[in-house]
Design an enzyme around this catalytic site. Sequence first.
Site, PDB file in Angstrom:
ATOM      1  N   GLY A 170      -3.663  -2.847  -2.157  1.00 40.07           N
ATOM      2  CA  GLY A 170      -2.255  -2.583  -2.472  1.00 40.07           C
ATOM      3  C   GLY A 170      -1.921  -3.001  -3.889  1.00 40.07           C
ATOM      4  N   TYR A 225     -14.536   1.253   9.659  1.00 39.24           N
ATOM      5  CA  TYR A 225     -13.118   1.604   9.773  1.00 39.24           C
ATOM      6  C   TYR A 225     -12.827   2.129  11.178  1.00 39.24           C
ATOM      7  CZ  TYR A 225      -8.662   3.890   8.464  1.00 39.24           C
ATOM      8  OH  TYR A 225      -7.353   4.286   8.367  1.00 39.24           O
ATOM      9  N   GLY A 284       0.830  -1.208   0.000  1.00 33.32           N
ATOM     10  CA  GLY A 284       0.000   0.000   0.000  1.00 33.32           C
ATOM     11  C   GLY A 284       0.861   1.253   0.000  1.00 33.32           C
ATOM     12  N   PHE A 285       0.193   2.372   0.073  1.00 36.00           N
ATOM     13  CA  PHE A 285       0.870   3.666   0.038  1.00 36.00           C
ATOM     14  C   PHE A 285       1.865   3.792   1.215  1.00 36.00           C
ATOM     15  CE2 PHE A 285      -0.059   8.155   1.706  1.00 36.00           C
ATOM     16  CZ  PHE A 285       1.046   8.723   1.088  1.00 36.00           C
ATOM     17  N   TYR A 344      -2.873  -6.837  24.926  1.00 38.27           N
ATOM     18  CA  TYR A 344      -1.670  -7.664  24.746  1.00 38.27           C
ATOM     19  C   TYR A 344      -0.481  -7.059  25.480  1.00 38.27           C
ATOM     20  CZ  TYR A 344      -3.057 -11.494  21.751  1.00 38.27           C
ATOM     21  OH  TYR A 344      -3.609 -12.661  21.293  1.00 38.27           O
ATOM     22  N   ASN A 347      -2.239  -8.774   0.788  1.00 37.81           N
ATOM     23  CA  ASN A 347      -3.086  -9.642  -0.044  1.00 37.81           C
ATOM     24  C   ASN A 347      -3.473  -8.941  -1.338  1.00 37.81           C
ATOM     25  OD1 ASN A 347      -4.927  -7.795   0.865  1.00 37.81           O
ATOM     26  ND2 ASN A 347      -6.489  -9.290   1.421  1.00 37.81           N
ATOM     27  N   GLY A 373      -0.472 -11.915  18.214  1.00 43.23           N
ATOM     28  CA  GLY A 373      -0.113 -13.287  18.582  1.00 43.23           C
ATOM     29  C   GLY A 373       1.283 -13.630  18.089  1.00 43.23           C
ATOM     30  N   ASP A 431      -3.166 -12.934   3.248  1.00 47.58           N
ATOM     31  CA  ASP A 431      -4.210 -12.159   3.912  1.00 47.58           C
ATOM     32  C   ASP A 431      -3.991 -12.291   5.423  1.00 47.58           C
ATOM     33  OD1 ASP A 431      -6.510 -11.235   5.100  1.00 47.58           O
ATOM     34  OD2 ASP A 431      -7.877 -12.241   3.698  1.00 47.58           O
TER      35      ASP A 431
END
Length: 328
Positions: free
Chosen positions: A37, A146, A11-12, A160, A33, A103, A57
């Site tokens: 992108g 989003y 991507g950008f 986490y 994926n 994870g 992905d």
Amino acid sequence: MQRVLITGAAGFLGSHLCERFIQEGFKVEAMDNLITGDLKNLSTLLDHPHFTFHNHDVTEYIDLDGELDHIFHFASPASPIDYLKIPIQTLKVGSLGVHNCLGLAKHKGARVTIASTSEVYGDPEVHPQHEEYFGHVNTIGPRGVYDEAKRFQESITMAYHRYHGVETRIVRIFNTYGPRMRLNDGRVLPAFIGQALRGEDLTIFGTGSQTRSFCYVDDLVEGIFRLHFSDETRPVNIGNPDEITIADFAEEIIALTGTDQKVVYRDLPENDPKQRQPDITRAKTVLGWEPSIDREEGLKRTYAYFKTLSTEELHKSEHKDFADFRKD
Ligand code: UDP
């Protein structure tokens, strides 16, 4: 040699991060994926001996052998048009995708930086936006997929950090621009420049009185780099506080491109934030960071990039057909 995984690498922003880490002498594992992108964004890196591309992905289990020191989770659709077209994927990459990255970070003992966004502030009632502001988001509006994914992403990241002791960093990215933005993803800068280059009128949504604050991509990458290697575990705004109305921005693009076209007005999309400007006190204090490239210079560099696109690319309405990805 330190090894870094960058998701959303094609991507950008991801592609600029990959470039930076290669320049800094890291071994880069780039993952994407290719839903939004494009491998073209990585064309100068694909043959580099320390660069590997994984077409994967990140909402699926991430299987990466060997030691890993750093992770940057930058995979996500990032424009209002994309959220409308692929809302489920947007939610999944910000929830399942970040879960997989965290994870992996826990398993490998890697430090992870999560790309968050000014959208966590929604249509803000506090101006400029500082990191302690909780935001004003419509969970079920068109941008909700989003905004809420990114808000969840921040929560799970802190969980986490607190419960598993994972080294986490959260960057809240404000509007950013520069070479390799997708021409037709609907974001305002490529929209205006594309229209100017095609000899079309510039479409202002609403009255154009809404504001944004645009940061040049190199400044953003520098801020992210400093944050990742700092000790700051709270979210940090990275953006350029130089605020402008969209109407004035259109005038700047008209002057930059020398187009004879005029502006035309279209309906304002639902829940379009009225104003947006980062308070960067934390970034200045903790990271010693502030932007150094002003809009005049940044726009010049960005326009130079868009001028290199072919006529065919300029006239393609959208280079991605999301049909294959809608099955989820
Ligand atoms: N916008 C516009 N014309 C366009 C595309 C966008 O006036 O052709 C406006 C949009 O309504 C918003 C601003 O420009 O107020 C920035 O939009 P963008 O999608 O780039 O980013 P975001 O709204 O997520 O900050």
